[in-house]
Design an enzyme around this catalytic site. Sequence first.
Site, short mmCIF file in Angstrom:
data_model
loop_
_atom_site.label_atom_id
_atom_site.label_comp_id
_atom_site.label_asym_id
_atom_site.label_seq_id
_atom_site.Cartn_x
_atom_site.Cartn_y
_atom_site.Cartn_z
N SER A 154 -1.82 -1.78 -2.89
CA SER A 154 -1.39 -1.87 -1.50
C SER A 154 -0.38 -0.77 -1.22
CB SER A 154 -0.76 -3.24 -1.24
OG SER A 154 -0.11 -3.28 0.02
N TYR A 204 5.19 -9.84 -3.27
CA TYR A 204 3.90 -9.14 -3.16
C TYR A 204 4.02 -7.68 -3.57
CZ TYR A 204 -0.29 -7.20 -0.89
OH TYR A 204 -1.47 -6.55 -0.63
#
Length: 298
Positions: free
Chosen positions: A130, A143
């Site tokens: 990501s 995350y």
Amino acid sequence: CDSGFGHGLARYLDELGFTVFAGVLDEQGSGAEELRRTCSKHLSVLQLNITNTQEIKEAYSKVKEKVPNKGLWAVINNAGVLGLPTDGELIPMTEYKRCMAVNFFGAVEVTKEFLPLLRKSKGRLVNISSMAGGVPMQKMAAYGSSKAALIMFSSILRQELSKWGVKVSVIQPGGFKTNISGTSQMWEKLERTVLDNLSPEVQEDYGQDYILSERSFLQLMKTSSDPDISPVLLDVRHAISAQSPFAFYAPGKLSYSWLCFASFSPTGVFDYLSRKMHTYSKKMPRVLSTSNWEDEAM
């Protein structure tokens, strides 16, 4: 491949003529059923909870049985969880561990299990990380940390596996609309988990209103994310089919720009602009609100 990037990739690669093994969290679920219904006979759905060692080994055995001689050309690690984005101090340890279990340890275990087949084919390993793994983003401590770990793991394996002829790529997408942000019911459950795990002191300092206002960040993610995931699909296609794939891909609006900016800009400049970007909520922790500071001063 139940939903999101994985589901789209399975269908896209099947259309291109690849033999696809699509791992799903629930082989009886709607996502798995849609793949069976809409894809060709060259796609196989595999039960694969990547936090379950036994399911990983069973999936490996089924794949190996179908590619006994030439090996497997590519492994794409895509599964991911987001959790409830909020201040790092407020995220329960269970959520830090869950993000690491799925986003990092799951990908590592799948990779280790399937590497013998990749080494045999001199194939490709593609890990979908990501932008948050390379750009420090507020509310994303759990995350972002797990995705940053995946990037480092991939970068080291890229060097180690080069002697075997295996090429490793990392995809760092920006904001795309998938199911990773969850449903309102999931948000309510996560909010309750946050509140239940805070000490009285921390809950008093932040205040319940501030904690519950964090849902506005998830709403912003939903409304500002790009529903067209084709840039991710095209980058994965390049990573598995180009003679010289890139080590890193950054599909999505401003993803590459933000990654470069985070890497090369002075820290003070980056932090300043990051604060300016996080103006979606005017809420402040309870003890930092103007009224409380004024009360304490009086």
